[in-house]
Design a protein around this motif. Structure first.
Motif, PDB file in Angstrom:
ATOM      1  N   PHE A 100       0.835  -1.202   0.000  1.00 51.93           N
ATOM      2  CA  PHE A 100       0.000   0.000   0.000  1.00 51.93           C
ATOM      3  C   PHE A 100       0.871   1.254   0.000  1.00 51.93           C
ATOM      4  N   HIS A 101       1.880   1.276   0.844  1.00 53.46           N
ATOM      5  CA  HIS A 101       2.770   2.439   0.912  1.00 53.46           C
ATOM      6  C   HIS A 101       3.428   2.707  -0.443  1.00 53.46           C
ATOM      7  N   LEU A 102       3.925   1.651  -1.071  1.00 50.48           N
ATOM      8  CA  LEU A 102       4.662   1.806  -2.328  1.00 50.48           C
ATOM      9  C   LEU A 102       3.744   2.182  -3.489  1.00 50.48           C
ATOM     10  N   ASN A 103       2.560   1.593  -3.540  1.00 50.44           N
ATOM     11  CA  ASN A 103       1.644   1.884  -4.648  1.00 50.44           C
ATOM     12  C   ASN A 103       0.909   3.206  -4.477  1.00 50.44           C
ATOM     13  N   HIS A 104       0.894   3.693  -3.263  1.00 46.31           N
ATOM     14  CA  HIS A 104       0.223   4.968  -2.996  1.00 46.31           C
ATOM     15  C   HIS A 104       1.160   6.152  -3.225  1.00 46.31           C
TER      16      HIS A 104
END
Length: 277
Positions: A119-123
């Motif tokens: 989630f952190h990386l794709n956000h």
């Protein structure tokens, strides 16, 4: 004082435009609907198709104004050479990577929250690109040969494009009531937002062309362009994807915003043209 309001208005518009554009693009690229349904995320983020999809764009007006006020306070720093880069690094470091609290895609967020790394990386890409675009457009050096402000020269295209977006949105609400559809049905269709944004872009550039030199023939052409963008495009799209909003009613309903846009164009476009000459 007047120039301060213009700066805030310009920054607000830039924020809204980049927010909507990047939101649409990255939500499709990274499949936010699935991303927000991940374990640990669904209890943290509201679903893409929820009420927030309706309230989100409206809240951006307030956020844009707050950005404008901050830029006004730091105008000397952010309007200098490479001021846009300074602004972006300022937002990137303090607003995304090194936030005071454990926000998504921040160092604190990755360490102290239970949100998955995916989630952190794709956000993060949306945050990085949107703030970069915003910073460049809001704080890029102004060319001295232009005596008029950005807002003055683009006021009519901006307002007509906003009217186009509001017109499409309001017609969707009216259609929902007439057809007795789920009020949130339209929020689940990302393609509909893409069509609306495309209609706003067409309206903006067509109006800008109109304002270069006003003639009766161009006014008639603009009537067709506005109707095509605001009424025909959404209707054709709804039929193409077999949307629950599939109906010919928008061809009639959207005459109202088209007329409003034309009235504004006629009464303001000529003045803007004369002002630039």
């Amino acid at each position: 004082m007047d120039s301060n309001f213009r700066l805030i208005g310009r920054v607000t518009f830039i924020h809204i435009a980049t927010y909507i554009l990047c939101g649409i693009v990255f939500s499709m690229l990274f499949d936010y609907e699935s991303l927000y349904a991940l374990e640990g995320v669904k209890s943290f983020m509201r679903p893409v198709s929820g009420e927030s999809a309706i309230l989100g764009p409206l809240v951006q007006v307030v956020r844009g104004m707050l950005f404008g006020v901050v830029l006004l306070l730091g105008k000397e720093l952010f309007t200098s050479k490479y001021g846009w880069l300074k602004l972006w690094l300022f937002i990137l470091i303090l607003g995304i990577i090194n936030t005071p609290g454990p926000a998504p895609s921040s160092i604190e967020g990755m360490i102290y929250t239970q949100l998955p790394l995916e989630f952190h990386l794709n956000h993060a890409p949306e945050l990085i690109v949107q703030t970069l675009l915003f910073s460049y457009l809001a704080a890029k050096p102004r060319k001295p040969r232009y005596s008029n402000s950005f807002i003055e020269k683009n006021k009519t295209p901006f307002i007509t494009s906003i009217l186009a977006g509001f017109g499409i949105s309001l017609s969707g609400i009216v259609l929902t009531l007439i057809l007795k559809l789920d009020p949130l049905a339209g929020t689940k269709d990302i393609g509909a937002f893409v069509v609306m944004f495309a209609a706003m872009l067409i309206t903006y550039f067509a109006t800008k062309w109109y304002c270069t030199w006003v003639t009766t023939a161009k006014t008639i052409i603009m009537a067709f362009v506005y109707y095509l963008a605001v009424a025909v495009m959404p209707t054709v799209y709804n039929f193409m994807v077999d949307s629950p909003f599939k109906s010919l009613l928008p061809l009639a309903i959207n005459i109202v915003p088209v007329v409003i846009m034309l009235l504004y164009l006629v009464f303001s476009g000529g003045r803007d043209t004369l002002h630039r000459m």
